[in-house]
Structure formats: structure tokens, C-alpha cells
Design an enzyme around this catalytic site. Sequence first.
Site, mmCIF file in Angstrom:
data_model
loop_
_atom_site.group_PDB
_atom_site.id
_atom_site.type_symbol
_atom_site.label_atom_id
_atom_site.label_comp_id
_atom_site.label_asym_id
_atom_site.label_seq_id
_atom_site.Cartn_x
_atom_site.Cartn_y
_atom_site.Cartn_z
ATOM 1 N N ARG A 83 100.140 54.812 -30.038
ATOM 2 C CA ARG A 83 99.765 54.551 -28.653
ATOM 3 C C ARG A 83 100.888 53.748 -28.002
ATOM 4 N NH1 ARG A 83 96.776 49.770 -26.627
ATOM 5 N NH2 ARG A 83 96.189 50.253 -24.496
ATOM 6 N N HIS A 127 100.238 49.678 -18.616
ATOM 7 C CA HIS A 127 100.133 48.478 -19.444
ATOM 8 C C HIS A 127 100.911 47.373 -18.719
ATOM 9 C CE1 HIS A 127 99.243 47.145 -23.817
ATOM 10 N NE2 HIS A 127 99.571 46.057 -23.146
ATOM 11 N N GLU A 172 93.421 47.152 -20.579
ATOM 12 C CA GLU A 172 92.878 45.817 -20.335
ATOM 13 C C GLU A 172 92.921 45.403 -18.869
ATOM 14 O OE1 GLU A 172 94.623 42.976 -22.999
ATOM 15 O OE2 GLU A 172 93.823 43.983 -24.756
ATOM 16 N N ASN A 301 89.887 46.917 -27.372
ATOM 17 C CA ASN A 301 90.885 46.014 -27.941
ATOM 18 C C ASN A 301 90.173 44.734 -28.329
ATOM 19 O OD1 ASN A 301 92.600 48.010 -27.070
ATOM 20 N ND2 ASN A 301 93.609 46.784 -25.496
ATOM 21 N N TYR A 303 90.433 40.952 -30.511
ATOM 22 C CA TYR A 303 91.171 39.939 -31.267
ATOM 23 C C TYR A 303 90.263 38.821 -31.775
ATOM 24 C CZ TYR A 303 95.317 42.331 -29.650
ATOM 25 O OH TYR A 303 96.263 43.295 -29.430
ATOM 26 N N GLU A 378 93.487 48.373 -29.978
ATOM 27 C CA GLU A 378 94.331 47.243 -30.381
ATOM 28 C C GLU A 378 93.523 46.320 -31.272
ATOM 29 O OE1 GLU A 378 96.251 44.827 -27.368
ATOM 30 O OE2 GLU A 378 96.839 46.602 -26.229
HETATM 31 C C1 PNW Z 1 96.690 42.190 -25.294
HETATM 32 N N1 PNW Z 1 93.642 36.828 -23.338
HETATM 33 O O1 PNW Z 1 96.909 41.110 -24.453
HETATM 34 C C2 PNW Z 1 97.667 43.222 -24.790
HETATM 35 O O2 PNW Z 1 97.131 44.499 -24.536
HETATM 36 C C3 PNW Z 1 98.921 43.281 -25.572
HETATM 37 O O3 PNW Z 1 99.951 43.775 -24.750
HETATM 38 C C4 PNW Z 1 99.215 41.934 -26.180
HETATM 39 O O4 PNW Z 1 100.479 41.849 -26.752
HETATM 40 C C5 PNW Z 1 98.111 41.666 -27.197
HETATM 41 O O5 PNW Z 1 96.837 41.751 -26.601
HETATM 42 C C6 PNW Z 1 98.227 40.321 -27.905
HETATM 43 O O6 PNW Z 1 98.105 39.271 -26.988
HETATM 44 C C7 PNW Z 1 96.048 40.060 -24.251
HETATM 45 O O7 PNW Z 1 94.193 35.771 -22.994
HETATM 46 C C8 PNW Z 1 96.610 38.903 -23.758
HETATM 47 O O8 PNW Z 1 92.411 36.949 -23.429
HETATM 48 C C9 PNW Z 1 95.811 37.825 -23.456
HETATM 49 C C10 PNW Z 1 94.442 37.932 -23.654
HETATM 50 C C11 PNW Z 1 93.871 39.089 -24.143
HETATM 51 C C12 PNW Z 1 94.691 40.157 -24.445
#
Ligand code: PNW
Length: 475
Positions: A83, A127, A172, A301, A303, A378
Site C-alpha cells: 500500500r 496521504h 486517516e 489503522n 496503533y 496500518e
Molecule cells: C499514521 N495520532 O499517523 C499515518 O497514517 C502514518 O503516515 C504514520 O507514519 C503512522 O500512523 C505512525 O504515526 C498517525 O496522533 C499520526 O493519533 C498521529 C496519530 C495517529 C496516526
Amino acid sequence: ATTTAPTSLTRFPAGFLWGSATAAYQIEGAVAEDGRTPSIWDTFSHTPGKVHNGDTGDVAVDHYHRWRDDVRLMADLGLTAYRFSVAWPRVQPTGRGPAVQRGLDFYRGLVDELLGHGIKPVVTLYHWDLPQELESAGGWPERDTAHRFAEYAGIVGEALGDRVEQWVTLNEPWCSAFLGYSSGVHAPGRTDPAAALRAAHHLNLGHGLATQALRDVLPARADIGISLNPSVVRALTDAPADLDAKRRIDALANRVFTGPLLKGAYPQDLIDDTARLTDWSFVKDGDTAVAHQPLDFIGLNYYTPAVVSAARPEQDGPRLDGHGASEHSPWPASDDVAFHHANHEVTAMNWPVDPTGLTDLLLDYTAQAPGVPLYVTENGAAYDDVVGADGQVHDPERVRYLHLHLAAIHEAIDRGADVRGYFLWSLLDNFEWAYGYGKRFGAVYVDYETQARIPKSSAVWYSQVARSGGLPAAE
Ligand code: PNW
């Protein structure tokens, strides 16, 4: 009769995509080549004080010149999908008008190289690199930007539609709207919560218009979806005030998008909660019906989850951990909500490691969008990787993170979620937005002096997962 060989492998469904993900501004560099003009991220990163260490994407990891090697790297790792995003200002430098052929040729070459190695290309159209000229005309808070995005989507669809079968409109939109226009930690760095809500609406509208434009030019077999970064919101306690904080953040993080996209309407509680900022008159008749396009898949996505409560007097204000340092909140009209860290280990981003949130998320979308295939577009982690004396990069923490999250996906599949693929963020260490090159998310280490690529031990581990189609017993 078949005999079942004893195996400690936790198998994923046949055809499950084992991918990695990147974004144009984070990896390409070559910002002034072949007709590309500045995006909002060029402007932002060149503004002193906005990005850690003054880092910019000017060179990044030089993928614009090293793309053949990078595709070979993926092939060597046995990955079956990739992707990547198309840089709007390479294709349409002013954000309007005719396309630049050299810009399109770059992505055509990349797609052909991927297909030649049996890697499925998944194209993200946006993006975060809005052409600066469109921001100068008002950016996402302006309605016209949604129409410009649809026009651009049609151009790319026409150029690559004969060979790309999976399309992501926006990556996002929450980050684009609320980090870009409310907290200002992302480009264009504005701190106007009402503008952020307008931006969110025009992103929803832009997604709908772009989907229509793509359907007009793509073959019927093409799959069109969106990648969201939902917050898995948890209340700190069951106290009514904390549950209300959860409801409000859920509205601002999730339902502001899933309302129009999945139901064709904004939630009334969101409109009420933000009434002192806007009357939402920027939502015109028919807009939410346009945003409400059939989705062929949903990209998620993930995390880390969010834990919230009502702000309590003993705390000195909202905690914005994970959203960068800013006195401005990304959450409009929510200064009385506090953010907490549950008692989990954290990554180098200070993001708690909690794979249960990913299982919950996939099951939540299975219930909200029955029958719509899901992809984890992601997931990954930053750690403080270093090259060892043996010239290798040992990152057991990342192996563990990936293992836990893949197991969490497997559990969701067992419980009925239709998850079709996984895209590790990221293939390569790269420009981590406001954190510059200070945070490394790659499965492949990049030496920023020489641009040498060194697969980390997590890349080797992930490669075994991709090749065997399943997870080994936990180490
Ligand atoms: C995502 N937050 O970014 C993006 O899609 C990527 O480009 C990035 O490198 C990756 O996650 C890691 O950070 C985010 O603050 C950045 O909640 C910030 C946030 C969430 C996603």
C-alpha cells in the site's frame, strides 16, 4: 483421507494479504523533480519549529530514485501486497487542471514493477500531501477542495485503473482534519476547531465524490474503500461523567466519519456537542448521501487505544499524549475531557501496547458494517533501533508487538470478522511527520547518511509469517 500434521502454526485464511504500507511524502524525497510542486507538508516542514530537529521530506529515503530496489526488497521478504500513496502535487501540481504525465509515469512504473514481482498494489490517493495552492485557496475547510480531490482521483483512476484493483480514497481523515486544522501539529498547522469540523465534512464529501469519479473510470472489479484511524475509546471508570466523555470522543474521533460514510447522516449528539463552534450549515442537502457510497472494503489503522475521563480538578488539563505537543487540542469543544495512559508498556511514541483494542475494533466494524471486508491497512510500532556490532538491527520488541497484534487479528477472525489482509506500518524507516526522522517505524532500517537498507530482525520474522501464512508459536 487426510492426515493433519502436527503444527504450531496459527493459520490465516487462504489469500490473506501480507503487506506493508508507506506514504509518498514520508519516503519519496525528490520534492522538486519532474514537475512536482510543494504540498502543505513541504511548507510546514520548512517552517521553523514545526517538525522535530527541523527535518523535512526533501530527501526522505530517496524512494523516488530507489523504488526498484525497494520493490525487490519486498519481493525478497515474500510480501504479497504493498500500500503506497500517490503524491497529488506530482500529478496535478496546482491541485487543478491537466495532469503531469511524468508524475503518472512514476506510479505506473512502480505498479508494473510490483505486479512483475507478484505483489498486489493498493493505491492510497491522499496521504496528507495537499497541493499548497489548494491550501492557499482555503484547504479542506473549503468545499471546493472536495471537488478538486474528486477530479484528481479520476485522473489517477484513469491512468492506473487497468492494473490497480484496490483503491483507498483517503488515509486517516481524522488526522487531516483535527491534527491539521485544530491542534495544528500536522500541516497546514492551523488551530481553528471550527475549521477542523468543516475540513472533516469536506473530507467525507471528497471521499464520496472521489468514489463516484473512480467508479466512472475503473473496471467493475476494482475495490474502492477508505482507511480510517478509529479511536478505540475506553472510559476510565463507569461513572456517568466518564461515560459521557467517552461518548463525546467517540463522536469526534469515529462517528464524525462513520455517520456519513456508513449511515448517511451526522450524529445529532456531535452536532449538539459542537454547537458553540458551528451550526454545521456547511453541510448542504445531499452531501451526506454523496458521502454514503457503498464501500467495497474498510481499511482500519490501529496503533493504540484511547482512555478518557471527565477532566478532574486535580489534573492540570487534558493530556494529549500521542498527539504531539500543542496547547491546542485536536478535540473541538472537549477541554473538559482528560486522556489517560492505561498501565501498559509503551513504544518509542509513548503509545501503550494494547492488542486487545485491535480485536475490539475489528469486531466493532464487523457489527457496524456487516458484510464489508476489512483490512488492517496500518499497524506497527516505533522503537529506538540501532545497528549492532554485527551490522544487524535486532528489534525483538517490534517482533513481539507484531506477533501480539497479528494474534489479535486472528482472534477477531475466529470470532467472525472478515479480515482480508494486514499492512505493516512501515516497510522502511521514514519521515515520521512532526517527529521527523526521530522515530523509526520500519521493518527495514534506513541509514539516513548512506540510504542503505538493512532488514531488521522483525522483517525477517514477518517474512516467515508471510511465507508460511501463519503465526509461529509465541517465542
Ligand atoms: C499514521 N495520532 O499517523 C499515518 O497514517 C502514518 O503516515 C504514520 O507514519 C503512522 O500512523 C505512525 O504515526 C498517525 O496522533 C499520526 O493519533 C498521529 C496519530 C495517529 C496516526
